[in-house]
Design an enzyme around this catalytic site. Structure first.
Site, PDB file in Angstrom:
ATOM      1  N   ALA A   1       0.819  -1.210   0.000  1.00 57.36           N
ATOM      2  CA  ALA A   1       0.000   0.000   0.000  1.00 57.36           C
ATOM      3  C   ALA A   1       0.854   1.261   0.000  1.00 57.36           C
ATOM      4  CB  ALA A   1      -0.926  -0.007   1.215  1.00 57.36           C
ATOM      5  N   CYS A   2       2.069   1.172   0.559  1.00 61.76           N
ATOM      6  CA  CYS A   2       2.932   2.356   0.622  1.00 61.76           C
ATOM      7  C   CYS A   2       3.609   2.659  -0.708  1.00 61.76           C
ATOM      8  CB  CYS A   2       3.985   2.195   1.720  1.00 61.76           C
ATOM      9  SG  CYS A   2       4.987   0.711   1.542  1.00 61.76           S
TER      10      CYS A   2
END
Length: 421
Positions: free
Chosen positions: A363-364
């Protein structure tokens, strides 16, 4: 009034449904966790440092949560420090070891050296890169094996130097689900430390970020043999705070605060405690202790069913599983795969899915566009395959019926991109 056929009605229902398969990114709060947090907000609103009943209630809740976390990982309550999350815990380890090295080597002028691997989370990679940019430390990023996707103990040990102060390797990778050989690594580091002691060299400390493993498999610090272990609540149906395990905190293993203030957490992490969040984290840990085997068995069965359905629907030539390395264990819930075809980049496929909610990787890294995942490239996955990757991660409540919906959704998305719909 418009009349609907059964098929049209089913299609409408299908398009309105959403199936979440991004549990490696974050998980929802379990109802019991919400209840524990609600009780803490209502009944334990006092300052935990205060002597009156509301304060004592808060302090008792924090102590109970610390006990639950310790039991979950086979550690001692006094070795647990609450933090804001995984990023803080990881930075706290790196900064502590750096400071300890400087204190031990005050007159030698040696440059501290860190060893990690090429598939670590950004909260490990970026702080270490920052230390290199500041010219205060040296770092070796050891490539993972393209044969098994793991950071192999031989390669990690080969990177150790006389000035090495910390080895940090994640317990399970967030994109591939590959389990790293931490028990073997800890045994090898312990043997190395005996040799170093005989030569007058300081011990190498060992840290593992267990964010992805907790709640999906048994995690026991006694088996792992690590000095530090990072805990992240929102990965196992808890709130978005975390904790850090430090073996023999303050006695056997050094820890230095990054913040200074009121003395909470024995001054290792000061600041008035967030009692409701800590209560939720403790309850989430309690649920893992009670149900981990059942959680793991369910998620493994659903993940395996997902992979079977993908092969059945698309065929072996169309699907490439990116983390099925022979003889290598992976997380029970993680399926990283690619569709074969120049039009089938992962982001394009997801953009055309109407039911599936998932990601192409960490997600980062959502700002990377269509660039292939560095993690997959490190594992030896070809660029064109890595660019098409999707990471589906199932959860405790994912069903076979939801898998069927997702596979049909992927089928229509691929057909659209290939001009067949």
């Amino acid at each position: 009034m418009q009349s609907f056929t059964v098929d049209l009605l089913l299609k409408r229902i299908f398009y309105l449904m959403k199936v979440y398969m991004d549990y490696n990114a974050t998980t929802p709060l379990e109802p019991e966790v919400i209840q524990a947090m609600t009780v803490a907000m209502r009944e334990a609103w006092g300052n935990p440092s205060s002597p009156y009943p509301a304060g004592r209630k808060a302090k008792d809740i924090i102590s109970a949560a610390r006990e639950s976390l310790a039991k979950m990982i086979g550690g001692k309550p006094q070795d647990i420090i609450f933090t804001s999350g995984g990023t803080e815990s990881n930075n706290l380890v790196i900064r502590s070891v750096l400071r300890h090295f400087r204190q031990v080597h005050t007159s030698e002028g040696a440059t501290p050296h860190f060893v990690t691997c090429t598939v670590e989370h950004d909260s490990i990679r970026l702080p270490l890169e920052h230390l290199v940019e500041e010219q205060v430390a040296a770092v070796t990023f050891v490539p993972v094996s393209t044969v098994n996707g793991q950071a192999e103990a031989d390669d990690i040990l080969a990177a150790v130097r006389p000035a090495t102060c910390l080895v940090t390797v994640m317990l399970a990778n967030n994109e591939t689900g590959i389990i790293m050989p931490i028990p073997e690594l800890s045994r090898r580091v312990a043997a190395l430390n005996q040799q170093r002691a005989a030569s007058g060299l300081p011990a190498v400390l060992l840290h593992t970020d267990a964010a992805q493993a907790l709640g999906k498999r048994r995690v026991d610090v006694r088996d792992l043999g690590v000095d530090f272990l990072t805990i992240v609540g929102h990965k196992f149906y808890g709130p978005r705070i975390g904790a850090l395990y430090v073996r023999g905190l303050g006695e056997r293993t050094p820890l230095y605060p990054m913040l200074f203030g009121g003395g909470q957490e024995r001054s290792f992490r000061p600041g008035t405690e967030n009692t409701p969040m800590i209560a939720g984290l403790g309850k989430a840990a309690e649920l893992v202790m009670e149900n981990c085997e059942a959680y793991e068995a369910h998620m493994r069965a659903i993940r395996d069913y997902l992979e079977e359905r993908l092969v059945a629907e698309f065929g072996k030539k169309k699907i490439h599983f990116n983390s099925q390395f022979p003889g290598t264990e992976r997380l029970c819930n993680t399926c990283n795969f690619s569709f074969g075809g120049p039009q089938l980049q992962g982001r394009l496929v997801l953009a055309r899915c109407r039911t599936l909610t998932a990601s192409v990787g960490a997600a980062c890294h959502t700002d990377r566009g269509d660039l292939p995942s560095p993690v997959l490239l490190s594992c030896g996955i070809p660029v064109d395959v890595a660019r098409n990757a999707l990471r589906l991660s199932v959860g405790r409540s994912t069903t076979r019926a939801e898998v069927d919906l997702v596979v049909q959704d992927l089928k229509q998305a691929v057909a659209l991109l290939e001009g067949r719909a």
